[in-house]
Write a protein that holds these residues in place. Structure first.
Motif, PDB file in Angstrom:
ATOM      1  N   ASN A 297       0.968  -1.268   0.033  1.00 17.64           N
ATOM      2  CA  ASN A 297      -0.083   0.015   0.084  1.00 17.64           C
ATOM      3  C   ASN A 297       0.649   1.179   0.098  1.00 17.64           C
ATOM      4  OD1 ASN A 297      -2.953  -0.615   0.420  1.00 17.64           O
ATOM      5  ND2 ASN A 297      -1.772  -2.303   1.580  1.00 17.64           N
ATOM      6  N   ARG A 298       2.062   1.126  -0.588  1.00 16.80           N
ATOM      7  CA  ARG A 298       3.023   2.390  -0.317  1.00 16.80           C
ATOM      8  C   ARG A 298       2.479   3.493  -1.010  1.00 16.80           C
ATOM      9  NH1 ARG A 298       5.568  -1.667  -2.582  1.00 16.80           N
ATOM     10  NH2 ARG A 298       6.861  -1.309  -4.471  1.00 16.80           N
ATOM     11  N   ASP A 299       1.946   3.232  -2.408  1.00 10.65           N
ATOM     12  CA  ASP A 299       1.726   4.256  -3.294  1.00 10.65           C
ATOM     13  C   ASP A 299       0.440   5.127  -2.882  1.00 10.65           C
ATOM     14  OD1 ASP A 299       3.832   3.344  -4.563  1.00 10.65           O
ATOM     15  OD2 ASP A 299       2.781   1.951  -5.767  1.00 10.65           O
ATOM     16  N   ASP A 300      -0.335   4.514  -1.914  1.00 10.31           N
ATOM     17  CA  ASP A 300      -1.583   5.131  -1.453  1.00 10.31           C
ATOM     18  C   ASP A 300      -1.545   5.804  -0.231  1.00 10.31           C
ATOM     19  OD1 ASP A 300      -4.022   5.675  -0.621  1.00 10.31           O
ATOM     20  OD2 ASP A 300      -5.083   4.320  -1.660  1.00 10.31           O
ATOM     21  N   ASN A 301      -1.389   7.022  -0.164  1.00 13.07           N
ATOM     22  CA  ASN A 301      -1.103   7.606   0.968  1.00 13.07           C
ATOM     23  C   ASN A 301      -2.045   7.688   2.298  1.00 13.07           C
ATOM     24  OD1 ASN A 301       1.532   8.565   0.754  1.00 13.07           O
ATOM     25  ND2 ASN A 301       1.144  10.624  -0.338  1.00 13.07           N
ATOM     26  N   HIS A 302      -3.258   7.754   1.838  1.00 11.69           N
ATOM     27  CA  HIS A 302      -4.438   7.531   2.645  1.00 11.69           C
ATOM     28  C   HIS A 302      -4.259   6.105   3.346  1.00 11.69           C
ATOM     29  CE1 HIS A 302      -8.002   7.941   4.650  1.00 11.69           C
ATOM     30  NE2 HIS A 302      -8.424   7.077   4.148  1.00 11.69           N
ATOM     31  N   GLU A 303      -4.352   5.055   2.361  1.00 13.69           N
ATOM     32  CA  GLU A 303      -4.253   3.846   2.791  1.00 13.69           C
ATOM     33  C   GLU A 303      -3.156   3.384   3.648  1.00 13.69           C
ATOM     34  OE1 GLU A 303      -6.102   0.183   1.283  1.00 13.69           O
ATOM     35  OE2 GLU A 303      -7.260   1.590   2.531  1.00 13.69           O
ATOM     36  N   HIS A 304      -1.966   3.987   3.228  1.00 16.75           N
ATOM     37  CA  HIS A 304      -0.771   3.795   3.832  1.00 16.75           C
ATOM     38  C   HIS A 304      -0.994   4.294   5.365  1.00 16.75           C
ATOM     39  CE1 HIS A 304       3.331   2.285   4.086  1.00 16.75           C
ATOM     40  NE2 HIS A 304       3.797   3.498   4.287  1.00 16.75           N
ATOM     41  N   GLY A 305      -1.497   5.399   5.561  1.00 15.38           N
ATOM     42  CA  GLY A 305      -1.484   6.058   6.832  1.00 15.38           C
ATOM     43  C   GLY A 305      -2.420   4.808   7.843  1.00 15.38           C
ATOM     44  N   GLU A 306      -3.590   4.384   7.216  1.00 11.81           N
ATOM     45  CA  GLU A 306      -4.206   3.325   7.921  1.00 11.81           C
ATOM     46  C   GLU A 306      -3.454   2.218   8.249  1.00 11.81           C
ATOM     47  OE1 GLU A 306      -7.491   5.531   8.503  1.00 11.81           O
ATOM     48  OE2 GLU A 306      -7.594   3.286   8.726  1.00 11.81           O
ATOM     49  N   ILE A 307      -2.918   1.694   7.320  1.00 12.19           N
ATOM     50  CA  ILE A 307      -1.985   0.515   7.667  1.00 12.19           C
ATOM     51  C   ILE A 307      -1.123   0.671   8.379  1.00 12.19           C
ATOM     52  CG2 ILE A 307      -0.524  -1.194   6.297  1.00 12.19           C
ATOM     53  CD1 ILE A 307      -3.236  -1.380   5.494  1.00 12.19           C
ATOM     54  N   LYS A 308      -0.548   1.945   8.565  1.00 10.91           N
ATOM     55  CA  LYS A 308       0.581   2.151   9.654  1.00 10.91           C
ATOM     56  C   LYS A 308      -0.061   2.111  10.848  1.00 10.91           C
ATOM     57  CE  LYS A 308       4.626   4.677   8.172  1.00 10.91           C
ATOM     58  NZ  LYS A 308       5.560   5.917   8.223  1.00 10.91           N
ATOM     59  N   ARG A 309      -1.359   2.362  11.150  1.00 10.45           N
ATOM     60  CA  ARG A 309      -1.879   2.373  12.281  1.00 10.45           C
ATOM     61  C   ARG A 309      -2.235   1.041  12.735  1.00 10.45           C
ATOM     62  NH1 ARG A 309      -3.844   7.294  11.689  1.00 10.45           N
ATOM     63  NH2 ARG A 309      -5.467   6.818  10.202  1.00 10.45           N
ATOM     64  N   VAL A 310      -2.639   0.052  11.771  1.00  6.35           N
ATOM     65  CA  VAL A 310      -2.801  -0.969  11.867  1.00  6.35           C
ATOM     66  C   VAL A 310      -1.449  -1.734  12.487  1.00  6.35           C
ATOM     67  CG1 VAL A 310      -3.407  -3.537  10.733  1.00  6.35           C
ATOM     68  CG2 VAL A 310      -4.652  -1.322  10.234  1.00  6.35           C
ATOM     69  N   VAL A 311      -0.540  -1.608  11.806  1.00  6.59           N
ATOM     70  CA  VAL A 311       1.072  -2.338  12.137  1.00  6.59           C
ATOM     71  C   VAL A 311       1.148  -1.768  13.470  1.00  6.59           C
ATOM     72  CG1 VAL A 311       3.285  -2.183  11.576  1.00  6.59           C
ATOM     73  CG2 VAL A 311       1.570  -2.651   9.789  1.00  6.59           C
TER      74      VAL A 311
END
Ligand SMILES: Nc1ncnc2c1ncn2[C@@H]1O[C@H](COP(=O)(O)OP(=O)(O)OP(=O)(O)O)[C@@H](O)[C@H]1O
Ligand SMILES: [Mg+2]
Length: 350
Positions: free
Chosen positions: A209-223
């Protein structure tokens, strides 16, 4: 009649627990027998009698009949429900049983030594506890696809005879990101309910998801959520997380793991061993030139070589020949290389 065990807060004495076991045996109440037995095992763990707890766990899940694994399956179903996604109801994990020999895992000596140490540490965890040390329990497996990361968790599960709890990290996240924290909590609760080899596979969602900034922020929270749960996990299960995108991982992730194993592509020696291992089932012509095959498969993975050997054997069988010939191996390698070119868009189309 069900026998009620006190809630987690109220600790029972050993004799209380043994009494519960006797009562549930008399009542032929297997559910409360199982519950009391689990409580007793937890009791032993709290006393740091790790080996005793492991032996009891083995005895509890073992079956006398020949259909041991299906019995095991039933028990897990009856007593430890598989957690499900709240929104869609799909199972968040799968319990798998394997019977694979450690010798089937071909890798460099240094990497294999790391695995041997993890196994030895698990077996000696009670001795470690007397020194206030803990065996390695959280391990990150990283490296190229098809080099044996998933296979490793399966082999360790076989070797220690502890079922594998398989969790596809990306399916937990799937569409409802808001549900992810509660899904993860359920998975960790399940892992804490017993001793397992747990594999969080395809941990590379972070990379994808690194290319999708919004998604990436969410994923970071999940991680981050995942890391907190990883920090606080109780019990003596061994947890593996596997990824192909280790370079994308946040520096905070690395120190959470007790060990990191990097899977290299097979070198010349390992490639030779792979050909020998996977071509074992078939009779071979004396003209087989394995060094040539080894040379032709530079930069291919273990899984690629396995696929080539299977194709080579099929070519020989379909041709009704009595043994495998060099041409079967080379045809299979060339087919594979062509397939890779298609995959990588290198066919020279306009
Ligand atoms: N090191 C190895 N030694 C022997 N066989 C291997 C090895 N690695 C992979 N294989 C074979 O290839 C199959 C696929 O490998 P595996 O799924 O473990 O790769 P992976 O590293 O998890 O790949 P990915 O990153 O794509 O998930 C294994 O089931 C096994 O049959
Ligand atoms: Mg894998």
């Amino acid at each position: 009649m069900g026998i009620k065990l006190p809630s987690r807060g109220m600790l029972m004495t050993t004799s209380d627990l043994i009494k519960q076991l006797f009562l549930s045996f008399n009542d032929k109440d297997s559910e409360s027998f199982f519950q009391a037995a689990r409580e007793y095992i937890e009791h032993e763990k709290r006393k740091k009698h790790i080996m005793v707890a492991k032996e009891l766990e083995k005895a509890l899940y073992a079956s006398n009949g020949s259909n041991a694994s299906s019995e095991k399956g039933k028990r897990f179903k009856n007593n430890t429900p598989i957690p499900r996604d709240t929104e869609k109801g799909f199972p968040l994990l799968e319990i798998q049983h394997f019977d694979i020999n450690f010798d089937n895992l071909l890798m460099s000596q240094a990497e294999k030594q790391q695995l041997v140490q993890i196994i030895k540490e698990f077996k000696d965890s009670d001795i470690f506890a007397t020194y206030n040390l803990q065996n390695k329990r959280k391990i990150l497996l990283c490296g190229k696809p098809g080099t044996g990361k998933t296979f490793t968790a399966q082999i360790i599960s076989s070797l220690l005879q502890i079922p594998l709890v398989y969790i596809r990290f990306d399916s937990i996240i799937s569409s409802y990101l808001g549900e992810t924290a509660s899904n993860l909590r359920k998975v960790f609760d399940f892992i804490e309910s017993g001793t397992w080899i747990a594999l969080f596979d395809e941990f590379d969602i972070i990379g994808k998801n690194r290319d999708d900034n919004h998604e990436h922020g969410e994923i970071k929270r999940v991680v981050n959520n995942f890391l907190q749960m990883l920090d606080n996990i109780k019990g003596d299960s061994i947890l593996f997380a596997a990824t192909n995108h280790q370079y994308m991982l946040d520096p905070a992730i690395w120190r959470r793991f007790d060990d990191i194993i990097y899977y290299e592509l097979p070198d010349e020696n390992v490639r030779k061993e792979l050909f020998e291992l996977y071509l074992k089932p078939i009779k071979k012509d004396s003209g087989i030139d394995l060094p040539k095959a080894v040379n032709m498969t530079k930069s291919l993975s273990h899984a690629d070589i396995k696929m080539i050997t299977e194709e080579a054997m099929k070519l020989s069988i379909l041709d009704s020949r009595r043994c495998l010939e060099q041409c079967d191996i080379e045809n299979a390698i060339n087919k594979f290389i062509r397939r890779e070119k298609v995959k990588n868009n290198q066919m020279g189309d306009n």
